[in-house]
Design an enzyme around this catalytic site. Structure first.
Site, PDB file in Angstrom:
ATOM      1  N   CYS A   1       0.616   1.829 -10.640  1.00  0.00           N
ATOM      2  CA  CYS A   1       1.674   1.797 -11.640  1.00  0.00           C
ATOM      3  C   CYS A   1       1.002   1.201 -12.862  1.00  0.00           C
ATOM      4  O   CYS A   1       0.151   0.329 -12.861  1.00  0.00           O
ATOM      5  CB  CYS A   1       2.583   0.779 -11.064  1.00  0.00           C
ATOM      6  SG  CYS A   1       4.092   1.801 -10.603  1.00  0.00           S
TER       7      CYS A   1
ATOM      8  N   ASN B   1      -3.317   6.771  -2.270  1.00  0.00           N
ATOM      9  CA  ASN B   1      -2.238   7.340  -2.952  1.00  0.00           C
ATOM     10  C   ASN B   1      -2.762   8.816  -3.565  1.00  0.00           C
ATOM     11  O   ASN B   1      -3.943   9.111  -3.010  1.00  0.00           O
ATOM     12  CB  ASN B   1      -1.865   6.635  -4.132  1.00  0.00           C
ATOM     13  CG  ASN B   1      -0.376   6.594  -4.275  1.00  0.00           C
ATOM     14  OD1 ASN B   1       0.310   7.961  -4.642  1.00  0.00           O
ATOM     15  ND2 ASN B   1       0.335   5.622  -4.608  1.00  0.00           N
TER      16      ASN B   1
ATOM     17  N   LYS C   1      -1.083  -0.447  -1.040  1.00  0.00           N
ATOM     18  CA  LYS C   1      -1.600   0.890  -1.054  1.00  0.00           C
ATOM     19  C   LYS C   1      -2.437   1.160  -2.126  1.00  0.00           C
ATOM     20  O   LYS C   1      -2.044   1.085  -3.352  1.00  0.00           O
ATOM     21  CB  LYS C   1      -0.200   1.832  -1.227  1.00  0.00           C
ATOM     22  CG  LYS C   1      -0.394   3.226  -1.144  1.00  0.00           C
ATOM     23  CD  LYS C   1       0.639   4.041  -0.729  1.00  0.00           C
ATOM     24  CE  LYS C   1       0.589   5.527  -0.907  1.00  0.00           C
ATOM     25  NZ  LYS C   1       1.710   6.138  -0.829  1.00  0.00           N
TER      26      LYS C   1
ATOM     27  N   ALA D   1       4.712  14.899 -10.295  1.00  0.00           N
ATOM     28  CA  ALA D   1       5.028  13.557 -11.246  1.00  0.00           C
ATOM     29  C   ALA D   1       6.544  13.374 -11.237  1.00  0.00           C
ATOM     30  O   ALA D   1       7.412  13.673 -12.166  1.00  0.00           O
ATOM     31  CB  ALA D   1       4.807  14.171 -12.581  1.00  0.00           C
TER      32      ALA D   1
ATOM     33  N   GLY E   1       9.413   4.556  -3.070  1.00  0.00           N
ATOM     34  CA  GLY E   1       9.102   3.211  -3.801  1.00  0.00           C
ATOM     35  C   GLY E   1      10.334   2.668  -4.526  1.00  0.00           C
ATOM     36  O   GLY E   1      11.166   3.491  -5.064  1.00  0.00           O
TER      37      GLY E   1
ATOM     38  N   GLY F   1      -1.863  16.587  -0.288  1.00  0.00           N
ATOM     39  CA  GLY F   1      -2.005  17.433   0.763  1.00  0.00           C
ATOM     40  C   GLY F   1      -3.396  17.922   1.281  1.00  0.00           C
ATOM     41  O   GLY F   1      -4.426  17.108   0.786  1.00  0.00           O
TER      42      GLY F   1
ATOM     43  N   ASN G   1       2.782  -0.503  -3.900  1.00  0.00           N
ATOM     44  CA  ASN G   1       2.234   0.954  -4.574  1.00  0.00           C
ATOM     45  C   ASN G   1       1.691   0.126  -6.009  1.00  0.00           C
ATOM     46  O   ASN G   1       2.287  -0.155  -6.670  1.00  0.00           O
ATOM     47  CB  ASN G   1       3.430   1.784  -4.959  1.00  0.00           C
ATOM     48  CG  ASN G   1       2.664   2.715  -5.790  1.00  0.00           C
ATOM     49  OD1 ASN G   1       1.481   2.985  -6.086  1.00  0.00           O
ATOM     50  ND2 ASN G   1       3.570   3.864  -6.150  1.00  0.00           N
TER      51      ASN G   1
HETATM   52  C1  LIG Z   1       6.728  14.283  -3.977  1.00  0.00           C
HETATM   53  C2  LIG Z   1       6.034  12.954  -3.580  1.00  0.00           C
HETATM   54  C3  LIG Z   1       6.425  11.528  -3.944  1.00  0.00           C
HETATM   55  C4  LIG Z   1       5.827  10.459  -3.602  1.00  0.00           C
HETATM   56  N1  LIG Z   1       6.395   9.309  -3.927  1.00  0.00           N
HETATM   57  C5  LIG Z   1       5.669   8.156  -3.690  1.00  0.00           C
HETATM   58  C6  LIG Z   1       6.302   6.812  -4.073  1.00  0.00           C
HETATM   59  O1  LIG Z   1       7.371   6.492  -4.453  1.00  0.00           O
HETATM   60  N2  LIG Z   1       5.428   5.808  -3.680  1.00  0.00           N
HETATM   61  C7  LIG Z   1       4.042   5.824  -3.351  1.00  0.00           C
HETATM   62  O2  LIG Z   1       3.458   4.739  -2.940  1.00  0.00           O
HETATM   63  N3  LIG Z   1       3.664   7.059  -3.016  1.00  0.00           N
HETATM   64  C8  LIG Z   1       4.419   8.172  -3.343  1.00  0.00           C
HETATM   65  N4  LIG Z   1       3.706   9.239  -2.967  1.00  0.00           N
HETATM   66  C9  LIG Z   1       2.441   9.662  -2.335  1.00  0.00           C
HETATM   67  C10 LIG Z   1       2.332   9.702  -1.004  1.00  0.00           C
HETATM   68  O3  LIG Z   1       3.126   8.538  -0.048  1.00  0.00           O
HETATM   69  C11 LIG Z   1       1.125   9.828  -0.290  1.00  0.00           C
HETATM   70  O4  LIG Z   1       0.320   8.597  -0.351  1.00  0.00           O
HETATM   71  C12 LIG Z   1       0.319  11.113  -0.761  1.00  0.00           C
HETATM   72  O5  LIG Z   1       1.197  12.109  -1.126  1.00  0.00           O
HETATM   73  C13 LIG Z   1      -1.035  11.582   0.050  1.00  0.00           C
HETATM   74  O6  LIG Z   1      -0.376  11.853   1.270  1.00  0.00           O
HETATM   75  P1  LIG Z   1      -0.374  13.268   1.843  1.00  0.00           P
HETATM   76  O7  LIG Z   1      -1.461  14.202   1.361  1.00  0.00           O
HETATM   77  O8  LIG Z   1       0.031  13.202   3.091  1.00  0.00           O
HETATM   78  O9  LIG Z   1       0.988  13.710   1.079  1.00  0.00           O
HETATM   79  C14 LIG Z   1       4.390  10.728  -3.190  1.00  0.00           C
HETATM   80  C15 LIG Z   1       4.009  11.824  -2.977  1.00  0.00           C
HETATM   81  C16 LIG Z   1       4.715  13.065  -3.269  1.00  0.00           C
HETATM   82  C17 LIG Z   1       4.051  14.311  -2.864  1.00  0.00           C
END
Ligand SMILES: Cc1cc2nc3c(=O)[nH]c(=O)nc-3n(C[C@H](O)[C@H](O)[C@H](O)COP(=O)(O)O)c2cc1C
Length: 300
Positions: free
Chosen positions: A128, A189, A163, A69, A45, A214, A125
């Site tokens: 927020c 998200n 998103k 976080a 982001g 996850g 995103n």
């Molecule tokens: C460490 C971390 C950082 C993330 N940073 C962002 C971000 O900057 N912007 C965003 O829209 N989603 C962010 N996400 C959410 C992921 O893009 C994704 O939507 C979410 O982790 C679910 O997918 P997954 O289960 O494959 O991880 C982040 C997730 C994690 C774990």
């Protein structure tokens, strides 16, 4: 096998994209993963100014997921444009730039700053806090999302993907985003969550709560994808707990036309290429010639 997929104005050579925030800007992944194989990249982001994010601890593991976080740490628009985006474009795959802000103006500043760039589109995103609404998340407020997307499509010439947050009035927010001109939805998200340190009697994360990602969230997000596909038949990028080719097919059946892989790359940086290698034989074994046969084809 033809793995190409289309989502309105967006097209990808295959349906596997990297999700925002979990792969940095690719430096750590490069020794393990050829980014040019992927369907596309979604950046961390980006906000108008650099942000340091939250203090540590910022990550907590759970039996089948991760609570983060991070606090949207990023280098800010200027450095992103000057140093990072040119490098990402060298991989020759579509780049969606994930943007966020704490006010309508902040989102618009980033979108305007990217209007001259050759990128596939924006991913917005909306999980927020909106400072103008006392911290109520954009993603919980259909009217704020409508206004945000109307303004973004006015200032940004390319596709705007929204998103969604998986909590709140998701259907109403999706409807608002689509009617305001969103080209596609990313669903979804992370889920608000809490990890407890029982000995300290405190949350594990310094900020208290975080977002769960996850394998734990896959069934929750599959339901959302299915519901939104049935309600709107709009282009959907599925995202949540994907770590195998089977997971990708499940998302396609529920109505996604592409997917994003996030947390799985933290466990195994080769996960996206493993998924891509396994996809053609899996589709073959299912008697499927192309992805269109699967999208939304889950039987009642
Ligand atoms: C460490 C971390 C950082 C993330 N940073 C962002 C971000 O900057 N912007 C965003 O829209 N989603 C962010 N996400 C959410 C992921 O893009 C994704 O939507 C979410 O982790 C679910 O997918 P997954 O289960 O494959 O991880 C982040 C997730 C994690 C774990």
């Amino acid at each position: 096998m033809d793995l190409s997929t289309r989502l309105g104005p967006l097209s990808f050579s295959n349906p596997v994209l990297l999700a925002s925030g979990t792969w940095g800007f690719g430096e750590g992944l490069k020794p393990h993963l050829d980014l040019s194989q992927l369907g596309g990249l979604v950046t961390k982001g980006i906000s108008p100014e650099p942000r340091a994010g939250n203090p540590p601890p910022r990550l907590a593991e759970t039996p089948c997921g991760l609570i983060n976080a991070i606090g949207l740490e990023n280098p800010g628009l200027r450095r992103f444009r000057q140093e990072i985006l040119p490098r990402l474009k060298e991989h020759g795959v579509p780049v969606l730039v994930n943007i966020f802000g704490e006010s309508l103006e902040e989102y618009l500043t980033v979108a305007e700053g990217l209007r001259e760039e050759e990128i596939a589109g924006l991913e917005v995103n909306i999980s927020c806090p909106n400072v103008e609404k006392g911290g109520l998340q954009f993603g919980q407020d259909p009217e704020a999302v409508r206004r945000l997307v109307e303004e973004l499509v006015r200032v940004f010439p390319g596709p705007v993907v929204v998103k969604l947050s998986p909590v709140g009035p998701v259907r109403e927010v999706a409807e608002a985003a689509l009617s305001a001109g969103a080209a596609a939805l990313t669903v979804a998200n992370t889920y608000p969550a809490l990890a407890v340190d029982l000995r300290e009697r405190r949350p594990v994360l310094a900020r208290g709560t975080g977002g769960l990602s996850g394998p734990a969230i896959k069934p929750l997000t599959l339901r959302l994808v299915r519901e939104l596909h049935q309600a709107f038949s709009a282009p959907i990028i599925g995202c949540g707990g994907i770590s195998s080719a089977e997971d990708v097919v499940e998302y396609l059946l529920c109505g996604a036309a592409a997917v994003q892989v996030g947390t799985a790359t933290l466990l195994d940086p080769r996960a996206p290429s493993r998924i891509l290698e396994a996809l053609p034989p899996l589709l073959d074994s299912l008697g499927v010639q192309n992805l269109r046969e699967l999208i939304g084809a889950l039987r009642a």
